[in-house]
Write a protein that holds these residues in place. Structure first.
Motif, PDB file in Angstrom:
ATOM      1  N   GLN A 198      22.346  52.455 -15.587  1.00 28.61           N
ATOM      2  CA  GLN A 198      22.942  53.785 -15.460  1.00 28.61           C
ATOM      3  C   GLN A 198      23.081  54.457 -16.822  1.00 28.61           C
ATOM      4  O   GLN A 198      22.897  55.667 -16.946  1.00 28.61           O
ATOM      5  CB  GLN A 198      24.298  53.696 -14.760  1.00 28.61           C
ATOM      6  CG  GLN A 198      24.192  53.362 -13.297  1.00 28.61           C
ATOM      7  CD  GLN A 198      25.540  53.066 -12.655  1.00 28.61           C
ATOM      8  OE1 GLN A 198      26.541  52.852 -13.331  1.00 28.61           O
ATOM      9  NE2 GLN A 198      25.553  53.044 -11.328  1.00 28.61           N
ATOM     10  N   ILE A 199      23.396  53.676 -17.848  1.00 28.89           N
ATOM     11  CA  ILE A 199      23.483  54.216 -19.207  1.00 28.89           C
ATOM     12  C   ILE A 199      22.127  54.775 -19.627  1.00 28.89           C
ATOM     13  O   ILE A 199      22.036  55.870 -20.184  1.00 28.89           O
ATOM     14  CB  ILE A 199      23.977  53.142 -20.198  1.00 28.89           C
ATOM     15  CG1 ILE A 199      25.449  52.807 -19.944  1.00 28.89           C
ATOM     16  CG2 ILE A 199      23.776  53.586 -21.646  1.00 28.89           C
ATOM     17  CD1 ILE A 199      25.944  51.579 -20.676  1.00 28.89           C
ATOM     18  N   LEU A 200      21.063  54.025 -19.341  1.00 32.06           N
ATOM     19  CA  LEU A 200      19.717  54.498 -19.685  1.00 32.06           C
ATOM     20  C   LEU A 200      19.322  55.733 -18.885  1.00 32.06           C
ATOM     21  O   LEU A 200      18.721  56.656 -19.430  1.00 32.06           O
ATOM     22  CB  LEU A 200      18.689  53.390 -19.475  1.00 32.06           C
ATOM     23  CG  LEU A 200      18.561  52.389 -20.597  1.00 32.06           C
ATOM     24  CD1 LEU A 200      17.584  51.283 -20.222  1.00 32.06           C
ATOM     25  CD2 LEU A 200      18.111  53.061 -21.878  1.00 32.06           C
ATOM     26  N   VAL A 201      19.654  55.762 -17.613  1.00 31.56           N
ATOM     27  CA  VAL A 201      19.346  56.935 -16.781  1.00 31.56           C
ATOM     28  C   VAL A 201      20.090  58.151 -17.319  1.00 31.56           C
ATOM     29  O   VAL A 201      19.517  59.237 -17.455  1.00 31.56           O
ATOM     30  CB  VAL A 201      19.711  56.668 -15.299  1.00 31.56           C
ATOM     31  CG1 VAL A 201      19.698  57.950 -14.485  1.00 31.56           C
ATOM     32  CG2 VAL A 201      18.762  55.645 -14.698  1.00 31.56           C
ATOM     33  N   ARG A 202      21.354  57.956 -17.684  1.00 38.56           N
ATOM     34  CA  ARG A 202      22.147  59.059 -18.237  1.00 38.56           C
ATOM     35  C   ARG A 202      21.532  59.543 -19.552  1.00 38.56           C
ATOM     36  O   ARG A 202      21.431  60.754 -19.791  1.00 38.56           O
ATOM     37  CB  ARG A 202      23.586  58.607 -18.459  1.00 38.56           C
ATOM     38  CG  ARG A 202      24.530  59.719 -18.784  1.00 38.56           C
ATOM     39  CD  ARG A 202      25.992  59.292 -18.832  1.00 38.56           C
ATOM     40  NE  ARG A 202      26.201  57.947 -18.362  1.00 38.56           N
ATOM     41  CZ  ARG A 202      26.892  57.022 -19.033  1.00 38.56           C
ATOM     42  NH1 ARG A 202      27.440  57.302 -20.178  1.00 38.56           N
ATOM     43  NH2 ARG A 202      27.048  55.810 -18.540  1.00 38.56           N
ATOM     44  N   ALA A 203      21.114  58.613 -20.401  1.00 36.62           N
ATOM     45  CA  ALA A 203      20.485  58.986 -21.668  1.00 36.62           C
ATOM     46  C   ALA A 203      19.197  59.767 -21.423  1.00 36.62           C
ATOM     47  O   ALA A 203      18.957  60.798 -22.062  1.00 36.62           O
ATOM     48  CB  ALA A 203      20.204  57.733 -22.503  1.00 36.62           C
ATOM     49  N   HIS A 215      14.882  55.228 -26.880  1.00 40.67           N
ATOM     50  CA  HIS A 215      15.710  56.415 -26.672  1.00 40.67           C
ATOM     51  C   HIS A 215      16.384  56.834 -27.982  1.00 40.67           C
ATOM     52  O   HIS A 215      16.394  58.009 -28.337  1.00 40.67           O
ATOM     53  CB  HIS A 215      16.779  56.147 -25.614  1.00 40.67           C
ATOM     54  CG  HIS A 215      16.308  56.305 -24.204  1.00 40.67           C
ATOM     55  ND1 HIS A 215      15.130  55.796 -23.738  1.00 40.67           N
ATOM     56  CD2 HIS A 215      16.878  56.926 -23.144  1.00 40.67           C
ATOM     57  CE1 HIS A 215      14.991  56.078 -22.463  1.00 40.67           C
ATOM     58  NE2 HIS A 215      16.044  56.768 -22.066  1.00 40.67           N
ATOM     59  N   ARG A 216      16.967  55.875 -28.681  1.00 42.21           N
ATOM     60  CA  ARG A 216      17.682  56.187 -29.919  1.00 42.21           C
ATOM     61  C   ARG A 216      16.722  56.756 -30.964  1.00 42.21           C
ATOM     62  O   ARG A 216      17.037  57.730 -31.642  1.00 42.21           O
ATOM     63  CB  ARG A 216      18.379  54.939 -30.454  1.00 42.21           C
ATOM     64  CG  ARG A 216      19.272  55.228 -31.645  1.00 42.21           C
ATOM     65  CD  ARG A 216      20.088  54.021 -32.031  1.00 42.21           C
ATOM     66  NE  ARG A 216      21.089  53.684 -31.049  1.00 42.21           N
ATOM     67  CZ  ARG A 216      22.291  54.248 -30.977  1.00 42.21           C
ATOM     68  NH1 ARG A 216      22.619  55.191 -31.820  1.00 42.21           N
ATOM     69  NH2 ARG A 216      23.156  53.874 -30.075  1.00 42.21           N
ATOM     70  N   ILE A 217      15.546  56.160 -31.084  1.00 37.66           N
ATOM     71  CA  ILE A 217      14.549  56.671 -32.032  1.00 37.66           C
ATOM     72  C   ILE A 217      14.159  58.101 -31.652  1.00 37.66           C
ATOM     73  O   ILE A 217      14.054  58.975 -32.511  1.00 37.66           O
ATOM     74  CB  ILE A 217      13.323  55.737 -32.085  1.00 37.66           C
ATOM     75  CG1 ILE A 217      13.702  54.417 -32.770  1.00 37.66           C
ATOM     76  CG2 ILE A 217      12.147  56.400 -32.808  1.00 37.66           C
ATOM     77  CD1 ILE A 217      12.650  53.337 -32.679  1.00 37.66           C
ATOM     78  N   LEU A 234      21.749  65.591 -26.896  1.00 41.12           N
ATOM     79  CA  LEU A 234      21.192  64.442 -27.621  1.00 41.12           C
ATOM     80  C   LEU A 234      22.296  63.483 -28.049  1.00 41.12           C
ATOM     81  O   LEU A 234      22.132  62.262 -27.966  1.00 41.12           O
ATOM     82  CB  LEU A 234      20.386  64.924 -28.828  1.00 41.12           C
ATOM     83  CG  LEU A 234      19.135  65.731 -28.495  1.00 41.12           C
ATOM     84  CD1 LEU A 234      18.474  66.233 -29.770  1.00 41.12           C
ATOM     85  CD2 LEU A 234      18.165  64.902 -27.671  1.00 41.12           C
ATOM     86  N   TYR A 235      23.399  64.025 -28.507  1.00 38.21           N
ATOM     87  CA  TYR A 235      24.515  63.164 -28.892  1.00 38.21           C
ATOM     88  C   TYR A 235      25.091  62.451 -27.673  1.00 38.21           C
ATOM     89  O   TYR A 235      25.471  61.281 -27.757  1.00 38.21           O
ATOM     90  CB  TYR A 235      25.596  63.966 -29.625  1.00 38.21           C
ATOM     91  CG  TYR A 235      25.118  64.452 -30.973  1.00 38.21           C
ATOM     92  CD1 TYR A 235      24.935  63.562 -32.035  1.00 38.21           C
ATOM     93  CD2 TYR A 235      24.818  65.791 -31.180  1.00 38.21           C
ATOM     94  CE1 TYR A 235      24.479  64.004 -33.266  1.00 38.21           C
ATOM     95  CE2 TYR A 235      24.360  66.234 -32.415  1.00 38.21           C
ATOM     96  CZ  TYR A 235      24.196  65.342 -33.448  1.00 38.21           C
ATOM     97  OH  TYR A 235      23.736  65.772 -34.662  1.00 38.21           O
ATOM     98  N   ARG A 236      25.119  63.129 -26.543  1.00 39.52           N
ATOM     99  CA  ARG A 236      25.566  62.483 -25.297  1.00 39.52           C
ATOM    100  C   ARG A 236      24.601  61.366 -24.893  1.00 39.52           C
ATOM    101  O   ARG A 236      25.020  60.352 -24.338  1.00 39.52           O
ATOM    102  CB  ARG A 236      25.650  63.512 -24.168  1.00 39.52           C
ATOM    103  CG  ARG A 236      26.829  64.423 -24.269  1.00 39.52           C
ATOM    104  CD  ARG A 236      26.916  65.326 -23.042  1.00 39.52           C
ATOM    105  NE  ARG A 236      27.853  66.392 -23.288  1.00 39.52           N
ATOM    106  CZ  ARG A 236      27.583  67.674 -23.167  1.00 39.52           C
ATOM    107  NH1 ARG A 236      26.398  68.081 -22.766  1.00 39.52           N
ATOM    108  NH2 ARG A 236      28.492  68.573 -23.426  1.00 39.52           N
ATOM    109  N   ILE A 287      18.452  63.674 -22.509  1.00 41.71           N
ATOM    110  CA  ILE A 287      17.295  64.060 -23.332  1.00 41.71           C
ATOM    111  C   ILE A 287      16.502  65.150 -22.613  1.00 41.71           C
ATOM    112  O   ILE A 287      16.072  66.132 -23.231  1.00 41.71           O
ATOM    113  CB  ILE A 287      16.426  62.832 -23.665  1.00 41.71           C
ATOM    114  CG1 ILE A 287      17.186  61.900 -24.625  1.00 41.71           C
ATOM    115  CG2 ILE A 287      15.092  63.260 -24.285  1.00 41.71           C
ATOM    116  CD1 ILE A 287      16.544  60.540 -24.824  1.00 41.71           C
ATOM    117  N   ALA A 288      16.331  64.995 -21.306  1.00 41.50           N
ATOM    118  CA  ALA A 288      15.625  66.026 -20.523  1.00 41.50           C
ATOM    119  C   ALA A 288      16.388  67.353 -20.561  1.00 41.50           C
ATOM    120  O   ALA A 288      15.777  68.425 -20.671  1.00 41.50           O
ATOM    121  CB  ALA A 288      15.452  65.555 -19.076  1.00 41.50           C
ATOM    122  N   LYS A 289      17.721  67.284 -20.492  1.00 39.87           N
ATOM    123  CA  LYS A 289      18.532  68.503 -20.589  1.00 39.87           C
ATOM    124  C   LYS A 289      18.328  69.180 -21.942  1.00 39.87           C
ATOM    125  O   LYS A 289      18.324  70.406 -22.030  1.00 39.87           O
ATOM    126  CB  LYS A 289      20.014  68.178 -20.404  1.00 39.87           C
ATOM    127  CG  LYS A 289      20.450  68.033 -18.989  1.00 39.87           C
ATOM    128  CD  LYS A 289      21.961  67.798 -18.936  1.00 39.87           C
ATOM    129  CE  LYS A 289      22.435  67.510 -17.542  1.00 39.87           C
ATOM    130  NZ  LYS A 289      23.878  67.224 -17.510  1.00 39.87           N
TER     131      LYS A 289
END
Length: 144
Positions: free
Chosen positions: A29-34, A72-74, A50-52, A38-40
């Motif tokens: 879920q953390i990855l899906v949220r990330a 994701h972080r990169i 991006l910070y979220r 990013i898409a937003k």
């Protein structure tokens, strides 16, 4: 008495199994949220997304999901133009956190290149280009 003990042991075991599954689900879920944040960012051009996206990525412990978390972080650091931060972050990671054996080194060279380009240092910029070309030549026989 023994029946109660057996029931208790089975109950604890079942709870343990469910709690392990919940942890993996929470990490997914953390990855899906990330990914969604990013898409937003792409849709809204709002850097707060991006910070979220970065929230919670460090808490992921599953090896497969960690590799996605690293990517994701990169990506977030790249989109923010924070090349020195991404270089520091990549430098702290083991090669096993990447999908390919050569990825860490290539990322380090690529972001060094972008950092030098950002500050208009043409000498170091040209050195980075040369290092990247050498790395590509040396790793050209590695399976992609």
């Amino acid at each position: 008495m023994t029946m109660k003990l057996i029931f208790y042991i089975i109950s604890v075991f079942v709870l343990f199994l469910f709690s392990c599954g919940d942890k993996k689900m929470n990490e997914e879920q953390i990855l899906v949220r990330a990914t969604n944040n990013i898409a937003k960012f792409y849709a809204e051009k709002d850097t707060t997304n991006l910070y979220r996206a970065m929230l919670g990525l460090d808490s992921i412990s599953d090896n497969y999901l960690q590799k996605k978390s690293v990517q994701h972080r990169i990506q977030v650091y790249h989109l923010l133009g924070e090349y020195s931060k991404v270089l520091t972050y990549i430098g702290t990671l083991e090669e096993s956190k990447f999908n390919r054996k050569y990825q860490k080194q290539m990322y380090l060279l690529y972001y060094s290149f972008l950092q030098e380009e950002q500050i208009n240092d043409t000498i170091l910029y040209n050195q980075c280009i040369h290092q990247i070309q050498n790395e590509i030549t040396q790793t050209s026989d590695i399976e992609v």
